[in-house]
Enzyme design. Structure first.
Site, PDB file in Angstrom:
ATOM      1  CE  LYS A 160      62.897  16.712  62.136  1.00  0.00           C
ATOM      2  NZ  LYS A 160      63.183  15.610  63.074  1.00  0.00           N
ATOM      3  CE1 TYR A 181      61.877  11.260  59.821  1.00  0.00           C
ATOM      4  CE2 TYR A 181      59.729  12.309  59.894  1.00  0.00           C
ATOM      5  CZ  TYR A 181      61.113  12.384  59.981  1.00  0.00           C
ATOM      6  OH  TYR A 181      61.723  13.586  60.239  1.00  0.00           O
ATOM      7  NE  ARG A 236      68.666  17.682  64.481  1.00  0.00           N
ATOM      8  CZ  ARG A 236      68.965  16.607  63.768  1.00  0.00           C
ATOM      9  NH1 ARG A 236      70.164  16.050  63.857  1.00  0.00           N
ATOM     10  NH2 ARG A 236      68.067  16.090  62.942  1.00  0.00           N
ATOM     11  CG  ASN A 289      65.362  16.687  65.887  1.00  0.00           C
ATOM     12  OD1 ASN A 289      64.448  16.928  65.099  1.00  0.00           O
ATOM     13  ND2 ASN A 289      66.176  15.653  65.746  1.00  0.00           N
ATOM     14  CG  HIS A 341      65.039  14.898  58.083  1.00  0.00           C
ATOM     15  ND1 HIS A 341      65.321  13.676  58.633  1.00  0.00           N
ATOM     16  CD2 HIS A 341      65.230  14.765  56.738  1.00  0.00           C
ATOM     17  CE1 HIS A 341      65.670  12.835  57.661  1.00  0.00           C
ATOM     18  NE2 HIS A 341      65.615  13.472  56.506  1.00  0.00           N
ATOM     19  CD  GLU A 396      65.658  11.571  53.472  1.00  0.00           C
ATOM     20  OE1 GLU A 396      65.759  10.679  54.324  1.00  0.00           O
ATOM     21  OE2 GLU A 396      66.190  12.696  53.601  1.00  0.00           O
TER      22      GLU A 396
HETATM   23  P1  CMP Z   1      65.154  12.882  61.948  1.00  0.00           P
HETATM   24  O1  CMP Z   1      66.501  13.208  61.475  1.00  0.00           O
HETATM   25  O2  CMP Z   1      64.011  13.632  61.351  1.00  0.00           O
HETATM   26  O3  CMP Z   1      64.894  11.322  61.750  1.00  0.00           O
HETATM   27  C1  CMP Z   1      64.018  10.578  62.562  1.00  0.00           C
HETATM   28  C2  CMP Z   1      63.511  11.369  63.728  1.00  0.00           C
HETATM   29  O4  CMP Z   1      62.969  10.612  64.784  1.00  0.00           O
HETATM   30  C3  CMP Z   1      64.662  12.107  64.367  1.00  0.00           C
HETATM   31  O5  CMP Z   1      65.102  13.149  63.541  1.00  0.00           O
HETATM   32  C4  CMP Z   1      64.078  12.523  65.687  1.00  0.00           C
HETATM   33  O6  CMP Z   1      63.365  13.744  65.607  1.00  0.00           O
HETATM   34  C5  CMP Z   1      63.107  11.395  65.948  1.00  0.00           C
HETATM   35  N1  CMP Z   1      63.601  10.543  67.020  1.00  0.00           N
HETATM   36  C6  CMP Z   1      64.723   9.824  67.029  1.00  0.00           C
HETATM   37  N2  CMP Z   1      64.843   9.163  68.195  1.00  0.00           N
HETATM   38  C7  CMP Z   1      63.768   9.501  68.931  1.00  0.00           C
HETATM   39  C8  CMP Z   1      63.330   9.148  70.228  1.00  0.00           C
HETATM   40  N3  CMP Z   1      64.024   8.317  70.991  1.00  0.00           N
HETATM   41  N4  CMP Z   1      62.174   9.675  70.635  1.00  0.00           N
HETATM   42  C9  CMP Z   1      61.455  10.513  69.845  1.00  0.00           C
HETATM   43  N5  CMP Z   1      61.825  10.872  68.589  1.00  0.00           N
HETATM   44  C10 CMP Z   1      62.981  10.372  68.159  1.00  0.00           C
END
Ligand code: CMP
Length: 140
Positions: free
Chosen positions: A11, A51, A104, A114, A117, A128
């Site tokens: 990311k 998403y 992470r 984070n 993904h 995906e």
């Molecule tokens: P990812 O695995 O990319 O899938 C969805 C993403 O949404 C997740 O990782 C996080 O980076 C993001 N995400 C999930 N929960 C939250 C939250 N409460 N606030 C902000 N971002 C979130």
């Protein structure tokens, strides 16, 4: 155990800090092989499409903004039980909950920023992978 594929994104928080190699090293050391990789600037439409499952969530707008805030590296990873293997090395979505030694825990800045993904099922991995890669771009 069967050799399968999963989809990964390094990311913008990680590319911004020049961590593409460090993250990839951890993936490789976990037994995953990078069989496709490209650095892209995700468009708003791509991020919203990718998403879409989260579009009713309160964080959807911020998530799209973050994922388009800088380059990302999209990858196809191959290995034994690749989805579970990748999820294990990534660690929990929220770095505060992630185990020591995971990507992470080591690199993520927040639940949003984070660093990586990873697909959550074989079925979603296929969807995906197909979203970002043509079959001929994947060389195992
Ligand atoms: P990812 O695995 O990319 O899938 C969805 C993403 O949404 C997740 O990782 C996080 O980076 C993001 N995400 C999930 N929960 C939250 C939250 N409460 N606030 C902000 N971002 C979130």
């Amino acid at each position: 155990m069967a050799v399968t594929r999963t989809f990964s994104i390094i990311k913008p928080d990680a590319t911004r800090r020049n961590l593409t190699g460090a993250v990839t090293k951890m993936l490789e050391e976990a037994g995953l092989r990078v069989v496709a990789s490209k650095r892209i600037q995700m468009s708003k439409e791509q991020a919203e499409g990718f998403y879409a499952v989260h579009k009713e969530r309160p964080f959807f707008g911020e998530l799209v903004e973050f994922m388009t805030s800088g380059p990302v590296v999209v990858q196809v990873l191959e290995g034994e039980d690749a989805v579970a293997r990748n999820r294990k090395v990534m660690g929990a979505t929220n770095p505060a909950d992630a185990d020591e030694g995971t990507i992470r825990k080591t690199f993520a800045e927040s639940i949003e920023a984070n660093s990586v993904h990873g697909s959550d099922s074989d079925e979603n991995a296929k969807i995906e992978i197909d979203f970002f890669f043509k079959p001929e771009e994947i060389v195992g």
